[in-house]
Design a protein around this motif. Structure first.
Motif, mmCIF file in Angstrom:
data_model
loop_
_atom_site.group_PDB
_atom_site.id
_atom_site.type_symbol
_atom_site.label_atom_id
_atom_site.label_comp_id
_atom_site.label_asym_id
_atom_site.label_seq_id
_atom_site.Cartn_x
_atom_site.Cartn_y
_atom_site.Cartn_z
ATOM 1 N N GLU A 1 0.821 -1.206 0.000
ATOM 2 C CA GLU A 1 0.000 0.000 0.000
ATOM 3 C C GLU A 1 0.858 1.261 0.000
ATOM 4 O OE1 GLU A 1 -0.190 -1.545 4.344
ATOM 5 O OE2 GLU A 1 0.045 -2.338 2.311
ATOM 6 N N TYR B 1 7.457 -0.144 -11.949
ATOM 7 C CA TYR B 1 6.829 -0.509 -10.666
ATOM 8 C C TYR B 1 6.838 -2.035 -10.506
ATOM 9 C CZ TYR B 1 3.277 -0.381 -6.948
ATOM 10 O OH TYR B 1 2.598 -0.511 -5.755
ATOM 11 N N ASP C 1 2.061 1.659 -3.593
ATOM 12 C CA ASP C 1 0.985 2.241 -4.409
ATOM 13 C C ASP C 1 0.889 3.751 -4.188
ATOM 14 O OD1 ASP C 1 0.334 -0.218 -5.456
ATOM 15 O OD2 ASP C 1 -1.243 -0.627 -3.986
ATOM 16 N N SER C 2 0.998 4.166 -2.923
ATOM 17 C CA SER C 2 0.901 5.577 -2.587
ATOM 18 C C SER C 2 2.065 6.365 -3.200
ATOM 19 C CB SER C 2 0.877 5.753 -1.063
ATOM 20 O OG SER C 2 0.854 7.109 -0.714
ATOM 21 N N TYR C 3 3.292 5.854 -3.065
ATOM 22 C CA TYR C 3 4.458 6.521 -3.639
ATOM 23 C C TYR C 3 4.333 6.599 -5.157
ATOM 24 C CZ TYR C 3 7.620 7.289 0.319
ATOM 25 O OH TYR C 3 8.203 7.785 1.450
ATOM 26 N N TYR C 4 3.790 5.567 -5.766
ATOM 27 C CA TYR C 4 3.621 5.569 -7.221
ATOM 28 C C TYR C 4 2.735 6.741 -7.661
ATOM 29 C CZ TYR C 4 2.748 3.850 -11.955
ATOM 30 O OH TYR C 4 2.667 3.738 -13.327
ATOM 31 N N ARG C 5 1.646 6.989 -6.920
ATOM 32 C CA ARG C 5 0.751 8.119 -7.253
ATOM 33 C C ARG C 5 1.473 9.455 -7.089
ATOM 34 N NH1 ARG C 5 -2.837 4.736 -4.399
ATOM 35 N NH2 ARG C 5 -2.572 5.966 -2.496
ATOM 36 N N TYR C 6 2.193 9.614 -5.971
ATOM 37 C CA TYR C 6 2.902 10.879 -5.729
ATOM 38 C C TYR C 6 3.982 11.115 -6.780
ATOM 39 C CZ TYR C 6 0.722 11.351 -1.096
ATOM 40 O OH TYR C 6 -0.165 11.506 -0.064
ATOM 41 N N LYS D 1 4.181 9.868 -9.882
ATOM 42 C CA LYS D 1 3.548 10.125 -11.181
ATOM 43 C C LYS D 1 3.164 11.595 -11.307
ATOM 44 C CE LYS D 1 2.931 6.718 -14.176
ATOM 45 N NZ LYS D 1 3.395 6.889 -15.579
ATOM 46 N N GLN D 2 2.639 12.128 -10.178
ATOM 47 C CA GLN D 2 2.204 13.524 -10.156
ATOM 48 C C GLN D 2 3.410 14.466 -10.204
ATOM 49 O OE1 GLN D 2 -0.326 14.297 -6.824
ATOM 50 N NE2 GLN D 2 -0.714 16.425 -7.369
#
Length: 997
Positions: free
Chosen positions: A830, A850, A833-838, A840-841
């Motif tokens: 989890e 990933y 997943d969170s780091y991936y969103r940050y 990407k942004q």
């Protein structure tokens, strides 16, 4: 109404009970009761046994446990069941006159007073005084004197009543069982299928489906629960026990013809006996009567114990008959009969405990083995000769004359150590002593072997993919030379230093110059799939991969055999057979041997079971230990098979008891460490008796005891090389990237520390068991704090859109390294997943690769890494465990770890995927941690464990050197968290010198 009427108004003072008991016993023994006008009814009312008459004072003992143990020894758990309770429980089940009824610890026979037919009563009792009273009161009953553990009645019962001794430990030391549980097991043997067990036990018995899980499963295997209910706390007040919670249980022995009723810990409300009978017991009895015929024949087919006895009797009768009719051995019939009678008439000596008796008593299989031995000697030829012969493990003087007696001279090891000679075996012992001396020599004192050096100088492999020819470098050749001179070795090279190449060179040398029939390479799935299978194919070396049970039969001599350790646990039996066929003349290469640090795991037991006797053994790992010295014990046991190479040479052992260190003599001094659990415990007591934990680090003493003996063991067993020693230069550095909580993050963390009980159920489901919930509370709070430190935005209480501080720090580092490839390794999916969103942004223009273990299979991970290599500044985001071994990602020079593991070795396995002995660029590794958080404790624990790991690698570092190696400012450790107990007795997490405001 019973045979004897209970005098409810009779009150006997505690101080007079012992005298009255003695007088009554004297009258009964001398048949003088009637002479003095004492009736059986008087005796029934007055005689009260040993319960409560221990005469001990709590003040005379160091602690309550010692006091209770002394009480148990005197009382033996004997508290006669109060007559009112006996009458009540008998009324609950209403026995019929024809029922066969047992009480397996009957005391003075209180239950018997209310049973319908005295001649149908059976039982045993260990207290001779109580036996005499019971036989006087119930002369027609079938009452024996003896221990329940020896009682073996022939007649099966309809009902068993019982008030077993409370909280005694029976069985053996290896398999202890409570006295109440033992009573249930014995009752199961005695009862007919569908029969009832009526018990009076302490309320704590089987009261918790967490801590009593094993016993409850066993009860469910044997019985159906009819009902259980609490009894008044003062039920035993006449024995001086004014407050002790007890309960009554009514169980039914299982049968396929009665309804299944699983055990539950819930207690029913106490009701009148007639209500209990009508509501719970009568329906069960009616069902049993309805299926009586089926149950009867079921009993004939399922009485396992009776069947075993019958089989034993049939075998012994046949063996005795065969011995008597054979004229060559007919004269030994008397000896055979004596063997059988010795078994049948054996009794436990009074001076032996039951645990000791269970170990030494004659078993049926012992009798059968001896009788078969006599029978097999019928065609044996005798000669007038005595010779010394070698057995598997020793020497014996073998007498070939009839009635001759062989004499063991001792083990081979004892002759090797003592240097005594055995006629005819001088050369054999000389060779053994030479091998022993070589194995015992420390690697530091060993010289290079010229023959091995010549082989290694010319040894090479060629990659079919790249055409590159690979040789061992000078350091590798020097160490492999020493390793090949011994049979049992451990190769402890840091990650990225070419362990696989070294062990492959060793394997091919053994195959060429030693009588090795196979090389078995065992490792984790990643190691076998991503390293060994690939390099053996690439180097075009003949190998065979075992993937299923049938493959074992196809293994050919001379092959290198690959096998995952998980598959080995399934194929243990077949693999043991294969090694027996190969006469143990095989070599084991155990890659990542730290996979068996847990001595009780299935994989550890499988490795020991299959490979402990093989001819050559090599352990290859980056670190023998991760958390504790005892983790090395299963690996050393695998190497040395608890032989004379693995002796406990320390005179003293140390153990923590009640928070205090105790020093005791080592009873295994100069003996091999015992096998399995006992050996691991002794290893721990010898070297590091206290485990390292997250809390209390400011007080913990991490010294290794008996260090010189452990050092001696390691110096002869393990060759350790760190990365710099193999490569010849330092090409990486660790940095600590500290960051502070934002105000919102600080508030989330404060809630988790101070108000955990309010938010607990948001994160963790209840177990439905108060004791289990309480036990796991502090662990759950610790896990939540670590999760918040990994990414505070994942907490339910985080109500801000702001990017967490630690993520910002990682982003700033990535901005600094905008033209470089960077790897980021976290622990939780989890969080990944969170780091991936940050990310990407923050970096829409950079490629992000990933990898997590649950989404990306092993083969696909390699393909993703190949894509990463083709980019200029790609970001590899993964869980640390998904890239923990058997991956070479040399072209990434910057590594970020936002989450710490519980030991450095686990993190090292991740970041050394990017640091290889062939690397040319300098690498930077950054650990990100929050100040004023549990991560400070975790970092301190990692360093404490690493200090022990470095000792196991023959590197002794002071704290200052250790801090410097990890790039740590020691001031940070003033922020350690501690645990304490609040006013309600609950364990709480608190700060040391720093508080959250």
């Amino acid at each position: 109404m019973g045979k004897y009427k209970r005098d409810k108004g009779l009150q006997i003072p505690m101080e007079q009970r012992q005298k009255l008991n003695a007088k009554i016993l004297y009258l009964v023994e001398n048949h003088e009761a009637e002479l003095y006008g004492i009736t059986p009814e008087d005796i029934f009312n007055v005689y009260m046994g040993n319960g409560g008459l221990h005469g001990l004072d709590r003040k005379d003992f160091q602690n309550f446990h010692a006091y209770t143990e002394a009480k148990k020894e005197i009382e033996q758990g004997q508290f006669f069941t109060p007559a009112e309770i006996c009458e009540f429980l008998v009324a609950c089940v209403k026995p019929e006159p024809k029922d066969i009824i047992y009480d397996l610890t009957y005391g003075k026979g209180d239950f018997f007073n209310y049973l319908p037919t005295e001649s149908n009563i059976y039982g045993t009792e260990i207290d001779m005084k109580a036996v005499k009273i019971a036989q006087y009161l119930y002369p027609k009953a079938n009452l024996q004197y003896g221990d329940i553990r020896q009682y073996s009645p022939v007649l099966s019962g309809d009902i068993v009543f019982g008030n077993p001794p409370f909280h005694l430990e029976w069985g053996t030391k290896e398999a202890p069982v409570s006295s109440q549980m033992y009573y249930c097991k014995k009752a199961y043997q005695v009862l007919k299928n569908g029969g009832l067990l009526v018990l009076l036990v302490s309320e704590s018995f089987l009261s918790d489906d967490f801590s009593n899980k094993g016993d409850i499963e066993e009860i469910n295997h044997m019985f159906n629960l009819i009902v259980q209910f609490s009894l008044p706390a003062d039920a035993f007040k006449e024995y001086g026990v004014t407050s002790f919670r007890t309960k009554a249980m009514i169980l039914q022995k299982k049968s396929q013809y009665v309804t299944e009723r699983p055990y539950t810990t819930e207690l029913e409300v106490l009701k009148r006996p007639q209500e209990i009978y009508q509501t719970y017991v009568l329906p069960v009895l009616q069902e049993r009567r309805k299926n009586a015929a089926n149950i009867y024949f079921e009993c004939q087919n399922t009485d396992l114990e009776a069947k075993q006895k019958q089989v034993f009797q049939e075998k012994t009768v046949k063996l005795l008959f065969d011995i008597k009719r054979n004229r060559n051995i007919a004269h030994k019939a008397g000896l055979a009969e004596a063997i059988l009678q010795k078994y049948l008439k054996q009794t436990k000596p009074e001076e032996l405990s039951w645990q000791e008796w269970e170990k030494i008593k004659i078993q049926p299989e012992d009798v059968l083995r001896k009788l078969k031995g006599i029978l097999s000697s019928a065609n044996k030829t005798y000669r007038n000769e005595i010779r010394i012969v070698k057995t598997t493990y020793g020497f014996k003087e073998k007498d070939y004359r009839e009635n001759g007696t062989d004499m063991n001279l001792g083990s081979i090891n004892s002759f090797v150590l003592s240097k005594r000679e055995v006629p005819g075996f001088e050369q054999f012992l000389k060779k053994k002593r030479r091998e022993f001396a070589l194995q015992e020599t420390s690697f530091e004192k060993m010289k290079q072997d010229d023959k091995i050096a010549e082989y290694l100088e010319n040894w090479h492999v060629t990659s079919q993919m790249t055409g590159e020819v690979k040789y061992l470098n000078a350091v590798q050749k020097k160490e492999v030379n020493k390793l090949l001179q011994k049979r049992y070795v451990a190769l402890q090279f840091s990650m990225g230093t070419g362990k696989s190449l070294c062990t492959l060179a060793m394997a091919q040398y053994r195959m060429k110059y030693n009588p090795v029939r196979n090389i078995f390479i065992v490792g984790t799935a990643l190691a076998i799939n991503n390293t060994w299978e690939e390099i053996l194919e690439d180097y075009q070396i003949d190998f065979y991969r075992i993937r299923k049970r049938e493959d074992i039969k196809r293994v050919q001599r001379g092959q290198i055999v690959l096998l995952t350790i998980n598959l080995l646990t399934e194929l243990k039996r077949e693999m043991k057979k294969l090694l027996r066929i190969r006469c143990q003349k095989v070599m084991l290469i155990f890659d990542e041997s730290d996979a068996i640090t847990n001595g009780s795991s299935k994989r550890t037991k499988a490795m020991l079971s299959v490979f402990r006797k093989c001819r050559y053994k090599v352990l290859a790992t980056g670190t023998l230990t991760r958390n504790n010295v005892v983790e090395a014990a299963p690996q050393l046991e695998l190497l040395y098979n608890n032989s004379i190479h693995y002796l406990a040479k320390n005179e003293w052992i140390y153990r923590f008891k009640n928070g205090q260190m105790e020093k005791n003599r080592n009873f295994f001094l100069n003996q091999p460490f015992p096998a399995y659990k006992r050996g691991y415990e002794l290893f721990s007591y010898s070297y590091l008796p206290k485990k390292i934990t997250v809390f209390g680090l400011e007080k913990a003493n991490q010294d290794i005891y008996n260090a010189s003996f452990l050092d001696e063991l390691l110096e002869k067993t393990v060759i350790t090389k760190n990365f710099e020693e193999v490569v010849g230069r330092k090409i990486y550095k660790i940095y600590q990237g500290t960051c502070s909580f934002s105000e919102r993050e600080k508030e989330v963390y404060r809630i988790a520390v101070k108000e955990f009980d309010k938010i607990r159920r948001k994160y963790f489901a209840a177990y439905g068991n108060a004791r289990k919930d309480s036990m796991f509370r502090i662990l759950q709070q610790l896990l939540l704090l670590l999760k918040i430190c990994a990414d505070p935005s994942l907490a339910y209480e985080y109500d801000s859109n702001e990017v967490p501080t630690k993520v910002k720090k990682a982003i700033r580092l990535l901005q600094m390294w905008k033209y470089e490839k960077v790897a980021i390794g976290v622990r939780r999916i989890e969080v990944a997943d969170s780091y991936y969103r940050y990310l990407k942004q923050a970096f829409p223009e950079r490629q992000i690769f990933y990898i997590t273990g649950d989404k990306v299979p092993c083969k696909q991970r390699q393909r993703i890494v190949e894509k990463l290599r083709k980019t200029e500044n790609g970001i590899l985001l993964s869980t640390q465990q998904s890239l923990s071994e058997s991956m070479n990602i040399d072209d990434v020079d910057k590594i970020i770890l936002p989450e710490l593991h519980y030991n450095h070795a686990a993190m090292e396995q991740y970041y050394f995927r990017f640091i290889r002995y062939t690397s040319r660029n300098f690498k930077q590794v950054v650990f990100l941690i929050y100040e004023n958080s549990i991560e400070v404790n975790l970092l301190k624990m990692i360093l404490a464990k690493e200090k022990i790991n470095l000792f196991m690698k023959n590197q002794l570092l002071e704290n200052g050197e250790l801090y410097e190696r990890f790039g740590i400012n020691p001031q940070i450790f003033s922020l350690l968290m501690t645990t304490s107990v609040d006013q309600e007795g609950k364990l709480q997490i608190q700060w040391g010198e720093q508080k959250i405001s």
